[in-house]
Design a protein around this motif. Structure first.
Motif, short mmCIF file in Angstrom:
data_model
loop_
_atom_site.label_atom_id
_atom_site.label_comp_id
_atom_site.label_asym_id
_atom_site.label_seq_id
_atom_site.Cartn_x
_atom_site.Cartn_y
_atom_site.Cartn_z
N SER A 135 39.98 28.42 31.45
CA SER A 135 41.06 27.43 31.34
C SER A 135 41.44 27.21 29.88
CB SER A 135 40.64 26.10 31.98
OG SER A 135 40.30 26.26 33.33
N PRO A 136 41.99 28.25 29.21
CA PRO A 136 42.39 28.07 27.81
C PRO A 136 43.58 27.12 27.67
CG PRO A 136 43.16 30.18 28.61
CD PRO A 136 42.28 29.62 29.68
N ASP A 137 44.32 26.90 28.78
CA ASP A 137 45.43 25.96 28.78
C ASP A 137 45.20 24.91 29.88
OD1 ASP A 137 45.69 27.83 30.78
OD2 ASP A 137 47.87 28.01 30.61
N TRP A 138 43.97 24.38 29.91
CA TRP A 138 43.61 23.37 30.91
C TRP A 138 44.70 22.29 30.99
CZ3 TRP A 138 42.71 18.19 31.47
CH2 TRP A 138 42.00 17.81 32.60
N PRO A 139 45.04 21.84 32.24
CA PRO A 139 44.30 21.99 33.50
C PRO A 139 44.66 23.23 34.32
CG PRO A 139 46.11 20.48 33.81
CD PRO A 139 46.14 20.87 32.37
N HIS A 140 45.40 24.17 33.76
CA HIS A 140 45.69 25.39 34.48
C HIS A 140 44.47 26.31 34.43
CE1 HIS A 140 49.61 23.75 34.51
NE2 HIS A 140 49.92 24.08 33.27
N HIS A 141 44.36 27.17 35.47
CA HIS A 141 43.23 28.09 35.56
C HIS A 141 43.72 29.53 35.60
CE1 HIS A 141 41.53 24.30 37.17
NE2 HIS A 141 40.42 24.72 36.62
N ARG A 142 42.95 30.40 34.96
CA ARG A 142 43.23 31.83 34.97
C ARG A 142 42.03 32.56 35.56
NH1 ARG A 142 47.17 33.14 30.31
NH2 ARG A 142 48.03 31.07 29.86
N VAL A 143 42.30 33.47 36.48
CA VAL A 143 41.24 34.23 37.14
C VAL A 143 41.21 35.63 36.53
CG1 VAL A 143 40.34 35.09 39.33
CG2 VAL A 143 41.55 32.89 39.25
N LEU A 144 40.05 35.99 36.00
CA LEU A 144 39.87 37.28 35.34
C LEU A 144 38.98 38.18 36.19
CD1 LEU A 144 39.04 36.00 31.72
CD2 LEU A 144 41.30 36.34 32.76
N LEU A 145 39.39 39.42 36.36
CA LEU A 145 38.58 40.44 37.03
C LEU A 145 38.15 41.44 35.97
CD1 LEU A 145 37.50 41.83 39.64
CD2 LEU A 145 39.72 43.00 39.76
N SER A 146 36.87 41.74 35.92
CA SER A 146 36.39 42.68 34.89
C SER A 146 35.45 43.70 35.49
CB SER A 146 35.68 41.92 33.76
OG SER A 146 34.51 41.27 34.23
N ALA A 147 35.42 44.86 34.84
CA ALA A 147 34.55 45.95 35.27
C ALA A 147 33.38 46.14 34.33
CB ALA A 147 35.35 47.26 35.36
N ASP A 148 33.19 45.18 33.41
CA ASP A 148 32.08 45.28 32.45
C ASP A 148 31.09 44.14 32.62
OD1 ASP A 148 33.52 43.15 31.50
OD2 ASP A 148 33.70 43.88 29.43
N GLY A 149 31.04 43.59 33.85
CA GLY A 149 30.08 42.52 34.11
C GLY A 149 30.47 41.17 33.59
N GLY A 150 31.75 40.99 33.22
CA GLY A 150 32.22 39.69 32.77
C GLY A 150 32.25 39.51 31.27
N LEU A 151 32.01 40.57 30.50
CA LEU A 151 32.01 40.45 29.04
C LEU A 151 33.43 40.33 28.48
CD1 LEU A 151 29.23 43.05 28.15
CD2 LEU A 151 29.02 40.55 28.32
N TRP A 161 41.16 42.24 33.46
CA TRP A 161 42.54 41.99 33.83
C TRP A 161 42.71 40.53 34.24
CZ3 TRP A 161 39.31 45.81 35.18
CH2 TRP A 161 39.66 47.13 34.83
N LEU A 162 43.84 39.94 33.83
CA LEU A 162 44.23 38.62 34.32
C LEU A 162 44.98 38.84 35.63
CD1 LEU A 162 44.76 35.55 34.11
CD2 LEU A 162 46.78 36.10 32.73
N ILE A 163 44.37 38.44 36.75
CA ILE A 163 44.95 38.75 38.05
C ILE A 163 45.56 37.53 38.74
CG2 ILE A 163 43.43 40.72 38.42
CD1 ILE A 163 41.82 38.89 40.36
N HIS A 164 45.32 36.34 38.21
CA HIS A 164 45.87 35.14 38.84
C HIS A 164 45.96 34.03 37.81
CE1 HIS A 164 46.54 31.91 41.80
NE2 HIS A 164 46.72 32.85 42.71
N HIS A 165 47.12 33.36 37.75
CA HIS A 165 47.31 32.24 36.83
C HIS A 165 47.78 31.06 37.67
CE1 HIS A 165 49.30 30.52 32.92
NE2 HIS A 165 48.21 29.87 33.28
N THR A 166 46.92 30.07 37.81
CA THR A 166 47.21 28.92 38.68
C THR A 166 47.82 27.80 37.85
OG1 THR A 166 45.38 29.50 40.14
CG2 THR A 166 46.22 27.27 40.29
N THR A 167 49.11 27.57 38.06
CA THR A 167 49.80 26.50 37.34
C THR A 167 50.43 25.49 38.29
OG1 THR A 167 51.86 27.78 37.27
CG2 THR A 167 50.34 28.03 35.41
N HIS A 168 50.59 25.88 39.55
CA HIS A 168 51.35 25.07 40.49
C HIS A 168 50.49 24.19 41.38
CE1 HIS A 168 50.00 28.58 42.68
NE2 HIS A 168 50.22 27.94 43.80
N ALA A 169 49.20 24.47 41.49
CA ALA A 169 48.35 23.77 42.44
C ALA A 169 46.89 23.88 42.00
CB ALA A 169 48.50 24.36 43.84
N PRO A 170 46.04 22.94 42.42
CA PRO A 170 44.63 23.00 42.04
C PRO A 170 43.95 24.25 42.61
CG PRO A 170 45.20 20.82 42.90
CD PRO A 170 46.37 21.72 43.19
#
Length: 243
Positions: A135-151, A161-170
């Motif tokens: 949540s670098p722009d809290w209260p919005h949330h960004r969902v990250l998918l990674s192939a390196d174990g989350g590093l 990859w940023l695969i989802h950016h939630t700005t419209h709903a919790p």
């Protein structure tokens, strides 16, 4: 004192990296379960939970909303069962494990539900995929998918990859099924499902290992009418779009 003084230089760089990442589709071998729509509208969504299909063990997803309960096939997106008006004592996740009684093919089981009431889905898979919510722009949330174990090393598009950016709903929850084959992102208004399971029309299995070169398989074909029917069913059965 400036707010930036509260963070290390590395933390500030990480924040800027996440803010600069473009929103992109998940990489192969992942594919959208609802291909003609980024997500399935489900108003008043409270939570979701995975359970294996008793017939063959593949992932099913139970959705709990203010408009009822439903069970989806995570490969085809088909709605397998619905209950518009569950009993008051079982309509919300309850007990120490936040479960709801299964319906349809999950009848006789109790499904753990992650979402508004708590709980969580798997954040990693056995072969190295990881999902993180930032949540670098809290209260919005960004969902990250990674192939390196989350590093999340380097710029977006390499191993994460940023695969989802939630700005419209919790955001309700985001994570993998226990098998690691399905990824769900649920907000209070919609559901996004990704799978790396082979479809019924694939000629060969998809290589789903993180960092591996995926096999090229055909995606299941749906007509526009079928795709619209899936969306209409989700909105109609599990709650009107909005809340």
């Amino acid at each position: 004192m400036a707010w930036s003084a509260m963070f290390t230089e590395y933390e500030l760089q990480l924040r800027e990296r996440f803010l600069a990442a473009p929103l992109t589709p998940a990489p192969a071998p992942w594919r959208a379960v609802f291909p003609s729509h980024a997500s399935l509208p489900i108003g008043g969504l409270l939570g979701v939970g995975f359970a294996p299909d008793p017939r063959d063990g593949h992932d099913l997803l139970m959705v709990v909303s203010q408009g009822g309960h439903g069970v989806f096939d995570t490969v085809t997106g088909a709605l397998l069962a619905r209950d518009r008006d569950p009993d008051a004592d079982i309509c919300d996740p309850a007990g120490p494990f936040l479960t709801c009684p299964g319906i349809g093919p999950l009848t006789g089981t109790h499904v753990r539900i992650a979402g508004l009431h708590g709980g969580g889905l798997h954040s990693t898979t056995e072969d190295g995929w990881a999902v993180d919510v930032v949540s670098p722009d809290w209260p919005h949330h960004r969902v990250l998918l990674s192939a390196d174990g989350g590093l999340c090393h380097g710029p977006a598009g390499g191993v994460w990859w940023l695969i989802h950016h939630t700005t419209h709903a919790p955001l309700r929850t985001a994570g993998f099924s226990p098998t690691g084959t399905t990824l769900a992102v649920a907000t209070s208004t919609d559901l996004t499902l990704l799978t790396r399971a082979p479809s019924a029309v694939d000629d060969a299995p998809i290589d789903g290992g993180a960092g591996a070169r995926p096999a090229l398989g055909r995606l299941p074909h749906r007509s526009d009418a079928e795709c619209l029917q899936i969306v209409d069913v989700g909105a109609d059965i599990l709650g009107e779009q909005g809340q």
